[in-house]
Design a protein around this motif. Structure first.
Motif, PDB file in Angstrom:
ATOM      1  N   MET A   1      15.450  15.399  13.668  1.00 34.27           N
ATOM      2  CA  MET A   1      16.124  16.638  12.646  1.00 34.27           C
ATOM      3  C   MET A   1      16.015  17.768  13.846  1.00 34.27           C
ATOM      4  SD  MET A   1      14.671  16.132   8.845  1.00 34.27           S
ATOM      5  CE  MET A   1      13.136  16.685   9.207  1.00 34.27           C
ATOM      6  N   LYS A   2      17.166  18.722  13.366  1.00 34.58           N
ATOM      7  CA  LYS A   2      17.113  20.057  14.390  1.00 34.58           C
ATOM      8  C   LYS A   2      16.613  21.132  13.652  1.00 34.58           C
ATOM      9  CE  LYS A   2      22.015  18.173  15.362  1.00 34.58           C
ATOM     10  NZ  LYS A   2      23.345  18.305  14.909  1.00 34.58           N
ATOM     11  N   VAL A   3      16.034  21.866  14.535  1.00 36.71           N
ATOM     12  CA  VAL A   3      15.542  23.236  14.177  1.00 36.71           C
ATOM     13  C   VAL A   3      15.855  24.144  15.191  1.00 36.71           C
ATOM     14  CG1 VAL A   3      13.293  23.035  15.116  1.00 36.71           C
ATOM     15  CG2 VAL A   3      13.580  24.379  13.177  1.00 36.71           C
ATOM     16  N   LEU A  24       6.164  21.552  14.123  1.00 33.85           N
ATOM     17  CA  LEU A  24       7.386  21.181  13.970  1.00 33.85           C
ATOM     18  C   LEU A  24       7.621  19.524  13.830  1.00 33.85           C
ATOM     19  CD1 LEU A  24       9.420  24.115  15.670  1.00 33.85           C
ATOM     20  CD2 LEU A  24       9.252  23.315  13.052  1.00 33.85           C
ATOM     21  N   PHE A  29      10.811  17.250  13.038  1.00 33.53           N
ATOM     22  CA  PHE A  29      11.735  17.687  13.809  1.00 33.53           C
ATOM     23  C   PHE A  29      11.574  17.061  15.204  1.00 33.53           C
ATOM     24  CE2 PHE A  29      11.342  20.468  10.199  1.00 33.53           C
ATOM     25  CZ  PHE A  29      12.760  20.596   9.949  1.00 33.53           C
ATOM     26  N   ASP A  30      12.779  16.785  15.925  1.00 31.04           N
ATOM     27  CA  ASP A  30      12.516  16.388  17.219  1.00 31.04           C
ATOM     28  C   ASP A  30      13.708  17.020  18.164  1.00 31.04           C
ATOM     29  OD1 ASP A  30      14.702  15.115  16.179  1.00 31.04           O
ATOM     30  OD2 ASP A  30      14.057  13.364  16.588  1.00 31.04           O
ATOM     31  N   ALA A  90      21.158  22.571  10.632  1.00 31.72           N
ATOM     32  CA  ALA A  90      19.862  22.554  11.372  1.00 31.72           C
ATOM     33  C   ALA A  90      18.832  23.296  10.358  1.00 31.72           C
ATOM     34  CB  ALA A  90      19.829  23.070  12.725  1.00 31.72           C
TER      35      ALA A  90
END
Length: 122
Positions: A1-3, A24, A29-30, A90
């Protein structure tokens, strides 16, 4: 997942001793992103601030190397983050109350510091 990480998100490790990247990852989240507008804000803090705020900004600058920079977006950082979060689907790491409200109005997932020792969804 985007952050996407906001300026004050990068300040959390120095101010509260929380490893934002481990937190995270714990939340799933990666992919970490930093808009150029945030980079600019942090550089401004390094020049303007003194003491612990300046130290936090310097640590923030070094942590940005672990993120993919987004250079195409320009304008005020909060506006850029809001636009990019929608476009990229995101989440956003921020403690900024005004930005959190704007993100919530748009239905964008937000992560913030909780209990001064961990990150969690708002």
């Amino acid at each position: 997942m985007k952050v996407i990480i906001d300026t004050n998100g990068f300040m959390i490790p120095v101010q509260f001793g929380v490893d934002i990247f481990e937190e995270l990852k714990r939340l799933g989240f990666d992919e970490f992103f930093v808009p150029e507008a945030v980079v600019f804000e942090i550089e401004k803090l390094i020049k303007r601030e003194r003491g612990s705020n300046r130290a936090a900004a310097k640590v923030a600058r070094s942590m940005m190397d672990r993120c993919e920079r987004i250079t195409a977006a320009t304008g005020p950082a909060d506006d850029v983050i809001l636009r990019l979060a929608k476009e990229m689907e995101a989440a956003v790491l921020t403690n900024d109350i005004g930005l959190k409200r704007r993100l919530a109005e748009e239905g964008i997932q937000t992560i913030s510091l909780r209990q001064k020792n961990k990150l969690d969804f708002v």
